[in-house]
Every structure is written in C-alpha cells, then in structure tokens.
Design an enzyme around this catalytic site. Structure first.
Site, PDB file in Angstrom:
ATOM      1  N   ASP A 290       0.864  -1.170   0.000  1.00  0.00           N
ATOM      2  CA  ASP A 290       0.000   0.000   0.000  1.00  0.00           C
ATOM      3  C   ASP A 290       0.908   1.231   0.000  1.00  0.00           C
ATOM      4  O   ASP A 290       2.137   1.141   0.112  1.00  0.00           O
ATOM      5  CB  ASP A 290      -0.969  -0.011   1.189  1.00  0.00           C
ATOM      6  CG  ASP A 290      -2.211   0.847   0.896  1.00  0.00           C
ATOM      7  OD1 ASP A 290      -2.184   1.638  -0.068  1.00  0.00           O
ATOM      8  OD2 ASP A 290      -3.209   0.722   1.621  1.00  0.00           O
TER       9      ASP A 290
HETATM   10  C1  BGC Z   1      -5.119   3.116   0.130  1.00  0.00           C
HETATM   11  C2  BGC Z   1      -5.295   2.038  -0.918  1.00  0.00           C
HETATM   12  C3  BGC Z   1      -5.209   2.642  -2.294  1.00  0.00           C
HETATM   13  C4  BGC Z   1      -3.886   3.350  -2.441  1.00  0.00           C
HETATM   14  C5  BGC Z   1      -3.658   3.927  -3.810  1.00  0.00           C
HETATM   15  C6  BGC Z   1      -3.902   3.969  -0.139  1.00  0.00           C
HETATM   16  O1  BGC Z   1      -3.875   5.083   0.688  1.00  0.00           O
HETATM   17  O2  BGC Z   1      -5.012   2.504   1.390  1.00  0.00           O
HETATM   18  O3  BGC Z   1      -6.503   1.376  -0.722  1.00  0.00           O
HETATM   19  O4  BGC Z   1      -5.349   1.646  -3.261  1.00  0.00           O
HETATM   20  O5  BGC Z   1      -3.838   4.398  -1.492  1.00  0.00           O
HETATM   21  O6  BGC Z   1      -4.490   4.974  -4.073  1.00  0.00           O
END
Ligand code: BGC
Length: 742
Positions: A290
C-alpha cells in the site's frame, strides 16, 4: 472441422463445465509467457529490474501523503515501470510513449487506479452493493467499471477491497462488503470476475488487486491504520477467507495492508505474504504494497531505517513498492551487500513482467488507449441503466409503519435536508473519475417521476449547528402532504482516514428531522452514509426509513423508483446497525459465552443500560410485501461426515405486490472442540415472487459449511448436532436440528 450440430448434448455440457472451471481458476501464466519473461530478464540490468518493482503516482491527483516529483524522468531512465493515478487515453498515451520509445528495453507501463465502485459511471459504494445480496448485479457493476476504466487507458484496478469489518467507526467499512466472511467471500469472487472479465488480456478488462492483505478491517478501536491483533484461529476463520476466495477466483495481484498483525507489519510479514499467500494458496501474481507502507515500517518500529524496511519487505514477499521509493533507492545496494538475493529480485520481476505479457502490452502498449472506445463507453446510456438497476437493489427499507411507502404520485412532496438536492456527495468516497454533476439528485429524480409538486428546502448544514434554515423547512413541510427528509453523512466522513468516534447522525440534522415530525406530516427519512449509523431516536420516532448509502450517478432515479413503488425494495443489511457506538463491535455471529444474554438475569453477558440486540440486525430489510418462510426440512435427520445435506424450505409472498426475498440459511454447531458462534451464514437465495406465489427452495450444504479450525488448528467438521436456521434476516429464523455422524 467440428460442426456445432455434431456436438452431442453431453459435449456441450462438458464444454460449458470446462469453461466455468477455467473461469473459476486461479491466475496461472502460460508457459509461453514464462519463456518470453526469462528472455527479457536476461537482458536487464539490476537497476532496470528494480524499476519494474517500482510504482509511482503521477501528479494527476494523489491518494496519499506524498507525490513523487519527476516521475517522467523516472520512466525515461527505467527507474519506474508502473504508474497510478493517471488515466484518460490522452494522458496515458503520452506516458506510455515515453516508456516504449525512450527507454532502453521499451517495457510498457502498468497503469493502476482505485476503480472501486465505477470509473465514470459511479455505482453504489461497495457496502451498498453488498446490500443487494445479488452476486450477478455486483459482478455486473465491476464489469462496467472495468469496461470504462480500460477504455480510459487503465489496465489495473486497486480493487476489490475485501476487508471484513465489524466496527462501523472505521471509515473504510464503506469500501468493503460488511461484517460477514461468507457473504464477503462470495462478493469478492464476483468482483474479481467482473473486473478481470473472461480473461486477462481482454481489452475491456483490468487486473484486479485484492486488498488490503491482511486483516485491515480489524484495526483496533476502528481507528484507521491502527494495530491488528487477534488469535490465529479467529484470523484464519473470519478475516482471511475473502482474500483467499478472491485469489482462487483468479485475482492477478494483491496489495498489502498498513496494519501489523501479531506484531509484524503486513508489508514485512513473511508468514502472510509467502507462507499463506504463496505456499498455502498457490498465488502466482504479484504483491504490491500500500501507499508508502514499506517506509511506514520504520514508524511501526520493526526496522531502524528505510533501507532495512525495503529488505524486510522484499524478503517477506513484496514484489512492488507503491510510492515509497525505497526499492529504487536501496534494493540494488542491498543486493550488492547480500541482504537481498538476486534470485528473489528476479522472481519478483518475473511476476510483474508476466502480467504485462499476459495483458498483451508488449504486442500493443496502447491497447487501452482508444479515443473512440473511450467516447463510446464512458457514461453510456447502457452503463447508466446498469447503475440504476444496482442502485435500487442496494436500497434497504429499514422501517415502514402504516405502509407510508410507497408514496402516491398525487401527493405533494416536500424534500428537506442537506442531501435533498445535493450532487457533490452522491458519488461517495473513492469515486474514480466520477463527476458529481453527472449525478441525479433526489429532487431531480422525484420530479422526473411525478406531476405533483416536489419542493425543496435545505433546512440545515451537514454538521455546523444553526437553526436558521429550520423555519422555512417547517413551513414547507406544513404545506406538503408528505416530507422526504434526506439526511446523513458527507462523503468525506467515511473512507480512508475518516474514522468516527461518534457514529450518530450529525446533531443538527437529527434535530431537524425531530422538528419535522412535530408538524404531524408523515416523514420518510432517506439516509445516505458510508457506515452503519446509530440513530435510536429516529428509529423510534419516524415511520419510514430508507438506507440508501451513496448510490452514485443514478442516485435520484433509483430512490424515486423505490419511493413511488416502481421498484419494491429488496436490499438486506450486510452489516449490523447498532443502537449506540457503545455496543461496537456488535455482529450477528457472536459466541454464546458461558453466561448467555438473559435480560432478566443480572449475571449474564450484557449491558445494564442497553439491550444486547442491535437496532437492525445483519441480513435485515423490509419489502412492500410480506413473506412467509416455513420451517426448514432436511432431506435426512442424520448424515455422514463428508456427505452433502440438502435442506428444503418453502417461501410464500403473503402480501399484495410482487417482491423479492433474500432467504438466508445459517448453521450452528452445538458442541465443538472449541467454542462456536451462535449462527453463521452459509447460503442465501434471492427469489422474486408474485402475490400469493409460493416456491420451494433447496440449499445444499457440504462438509466445508460445517467446518472450522478445530482445537488442533486443523480445518474440518466435527460430528455431532447442528441447528440449521432459515429466515429473512439473521434474527428471525426457524431452526431444524440435524446430526452428523462419523
Ligand atoms: C489506500 C489504498 C489505495 C492506495 C492507492 C492507499 O492510501 O489505502 O486502498 O489503493 O492508497 O491509491
């Protein structure tokens, strides 16, 4: 040549079976792809390899705390092989051009984005879609999302989010399928099928990414990014299955979660990423972190610096670093120092390249960059119609005293509340490339469907106290035949980094509704929110309540369909609605405890100031008609372990209009080697019945439906007695007892 007419019925059935099997299979790259990957790998420098393991956001719009400057130069130098937050054909084409024309190896880029509940045509938030209990509808929603996203340059979505969550304080509960493992697993499969279509590489499909692996929905106290800790038994039984289901349905990628589990951050957790994901489940795709979750392992306190964090992540089983720039800065050095093996880097690169080959990007790096397709597909009439269908199926009728609903088209309607004629909030959180102006507001939706007067007053702000709008709203209410009060959360009140310690309706809105009730006019409350709200006063005092979540582009039309009765509501809650935040976590599949709840006995497991029961239980939802569900009838009272059990039940529409009922089946294991929940969902069927129509349904239960992690942590069923319970929600059930023998 085989002619169709020469195929026997048997071979057609066999083909269909094999086709379905192929669809149900896990992602497996072909041998031809492997050969091409190895040839390419042999020509790559270490730095180029690390570039393929690197993912940066563009400056289009960020979804986290940092932006990487100079990402175009990173592409050019081969330091960045994948991008996210960049979409539309024109934008993607320009960036892809850099990769395939200006880099030494001409390896095309992956383009990822959070296409969670629609790209341009926005569908209901995932928690809302889960309320449909309609897997085909959910699959269709993801299918449309993929068709639109892939027409806008994208080839990878960061979805489905399959985190089971029993805590409505957590803002991200809106992104998942609610509290139940079994329902969540079926929905996870449907979404993967929808996103990835018939096969990876189809022009109208995108790679799915199961997230957040693992256990993110159990963040302590419902606070985002918080610690997760629980027994392994509980973790495996309630939190892991939806990820596994999605992987087995073919999901090509997996995203790690921000939380730690049992003291080890998921992004550096070898047990999760290698032992379970790859060795136990046989996952062959790649794992992405993530947003900066490698770097965050320093804050977690398990490594002293970014370099050590990168080594921990790669060695644990991470393949791609999202936005942290840790792999880019330190991996090559780590290899030289022997902290990371070249073979492990190569394997990670293989996993990424395989998918680029399988997507067909080497043949045509611009295959998702077709201007004409983009124009034709995005927000097409067909897609909007699909969204309207899923939206009305997502609505849950929570209360309908005196049959206030549906409204008659002769009634004068006063729409009141900050969400009554609003568009900005309707697409909810994680709204892709959705445009609020494309949405149909509730007022617009109602006006399109009645010739009677539909008037509107805001009444109050979302959160800011202030009653200056109450007067005009009450005047309007007095002049109308019926009030539709549209109240709830603002979109930014749920989603990432949007946990709430207080899950009630903002006070000013609740006061507005209570004042409206004093006019004596019938009030229909239309709720919009990303989480279960605790609204005991409204639940008590209003006659009709519709839970509508965030329905997206077609909000107003879908709500009007239900309000006027053109669509009979059929949604059921995928998550428990508590009476008070103090009951949280409250969920239907609890354990009995040694002192089960007894309101008349002090020394039992309960509160002294509230009943244990929630406001509305899991699986609950009313209809404009009524249903009678009879006692379940097993095909045998006793059955051998391993043998299937069939359970029949008769359901009748006892009301005056046609409607759909979700007939739910729950199982309880009466005596186990470890304590077992008082009930667990193991099946459901959604049936449409005309007034007076009756239908016999059959559920088939297999050994797995009775299985759990036994005392010795092996997974399986234990002979003994079970209650099979069937009904229209998790509370009102009729049981039958059966015995499983050795
Ligand atoms: C979130 C994810 C997301 C990623 C990319 C993160 O802050 O937890 O769910 O896919 O950002 O946008």
């Amino acid at each position: 040549m085989i002619r169709f007419k020469h195929l026997s019925r048997f071979s057609i059935l066999l083909c269909l079976f094999l086709f379905q099997q192929a669809r149900a299979q896990m992602f497996r790259p072909s041998a031809a792809t492997d050969q091409r990957v190895n040839d390419l790998l042999a020509s790559m420098t270490l730095e180029e390899k690390v570039g393929q393991l690197t993912l940066y956001t563009t400056d289009w719009g960020s979804t986290g705390p940092t932006i990487r400057e100079g990402y175009k130069n990173d592409i050019r130098s081969g330091a960045c092989g994948n991008l996210f937050n960049s979409h539309t054909v024109a934008f993607v084409r320009d960036l892809q051009k850099i990769a395939v024309e200006e880099t030494r190896l001409k390896i095309p880029l992956l383009f990822g984005f959070d296409v969670i509940h629609g790209y341009k045509t926005i569908f209901p938030i995932p928690l809302g879609e889960a309320a449909t209990w309609d897997l085909a509808a959910i699959e269709k929603s993801s299918r449309v999302a993929a068709a639109e996203a892939s027409a806008a340059g994208l080839n990878w979505t960061f979805a489905p989010m399959v985190d089971v969550c029993r805590d409505p304080r957590w803002g991200r509960i809106m992104e998942g399928s609610g509290e139940d493992t079994w329902l969540g697993s079926r929905i996870a499969e449907a979404r993967v099928r929808g996103f990835q279509g018939k096969k990876i590489g189809d022009t109208d499909a995108v790679l799915a990414c199961v997230k957040h692996f693992a256990g993110y929905g159990a963040s302590l106290a419902g606070r985002d990014y918080n610690t997760v800790d629980m027994s392994e038994r509980f973790f495996r039984e309630y939190y892991l299955p939806p990820y596994e289901a999605a992987v087995r349905a073919g999901a090509a990628t997996v995203m790690t979660s921000f939380n730690d589990y049992d003291g080890v951050p998921a992004t550096g957790n070898h047990y999760l990423l290698t032992d379970i994901l790859r060795k136990e489940w046989g996952f062959r795709g790649f794992v992405v972190t993530d947003y900066t979750s490698i770097n965050e392992m320093v804050n977690h306190g398990v490594v002293a610096n970014d370099k050590a964090a990168g080594e921990l992540a790669l060695n644990a089983g991470v393949d791609m670093d999202m936005q942290g720039a840790v792999f880019q800065r330190f991996l090559a050095q780590a290899v030289k120092e022997g902290q990371v093996k070249t073979a492990d880097i190569d394997e990670a690169v293989r996993r990424v390249l395989r998918l680029k080959f399988e997507l067909g990007l080497f043949e045509n790096p611009y295959k998702f960059c077709d201007e004409n397709r983009q124009k034709a597909v995005l927000l097409s009439a067909e897609n909007r119609a699909a969204a309207r269908d899923v939206s009305r199926k997502s609505i849950v009728l929570l209360k309908n005293d005196r049959n206030i609903l549906p409204l008659k088209r002769t009634q004068k309607i006063a729409v009141i509340g900050p969400l009554g004629d609003n568009k900005s909030e309707l697409i909810g959180n994680w709204n892709g490339a959705g445009n609020a102006n494309d949405c149909v507001s509730v007022v617009e939706g109602l006006r399109a469907q009645t010739k009677s007067e539909v008037s509107f007053e805001t009444g109050c702000e979302f959160m800011t106290p202030g009653k200056s709008g109450f007067g005009p709203a009450l005047d309007l209410a007095r002049r109308a035949d019926v009030v539709v009060a549209v109240v709830g959360e603002q979109a930014m009140m749920s989603g990432e980094a949007a946990s709430r310690a207080d899950i009630s309706l903002p006070a000013v809105q609740e006061e507005l509704v209570l004042e409206l009730l004093k006019t004596g006019k019938p009030v229909v409350v239309v709720l919009m929110n990303g989480r279960p709200l605790a609204i005991p006063r409204l639940a008590e005092s209003t006659a009709a309540i519709l839970e509508t979540w965030w329905l997206g582009t077609e909000t107003g039309n879908a709500i009007a369909d239900v309000i006027f009765g053109d669509y009979n509501p059929s949604g059921k809650l995928p998550v428990t609605f508590p009476r008070s935040v103090g009951q949280v976590p409250v969920f239907y599949n609890e354990k009995s405890t040694g002192r089960p709840y007894d309101p008349n006995s002090k020394w039992t497991s309960k509160y002294i100031d509230l009943p244990n029961s929630p406001q509305w239980p899991f699986g609950f939802g009313l209809s404009y008609t009524t249903f009678q569900i009879n006692e379940p009838k097993p095909d045998k009272g006793a059955f051998k372990i391993g043998e299937n059990l069939q359970v029949m039940v008769n359901v009748t529409n006892t009301g005056k209009v046609a409607g759909e009922e979700v007939v739910q089946l729950y199982v309880r294991d009466l005596v186990g080697s470890v304590t077992r929940p008082v009930k667990e969902l193991r099946g459901f069927q959604k049936v449409m019945l005309k007034p007076g129509e009756s239908r016999n349904l059959t559920f088939t239960l297999t050994e797995k439906d009775f299985a759990f992690f036994r005392r010795d942590m092996t997974f399986g069923a234990e002979p003994g007695e079970f209650d099979i319970m069937i009904g229209g929600n998790s509370q009102d059930l009729k049981p039958v007892r059966v015995r499983m023998t050795e």
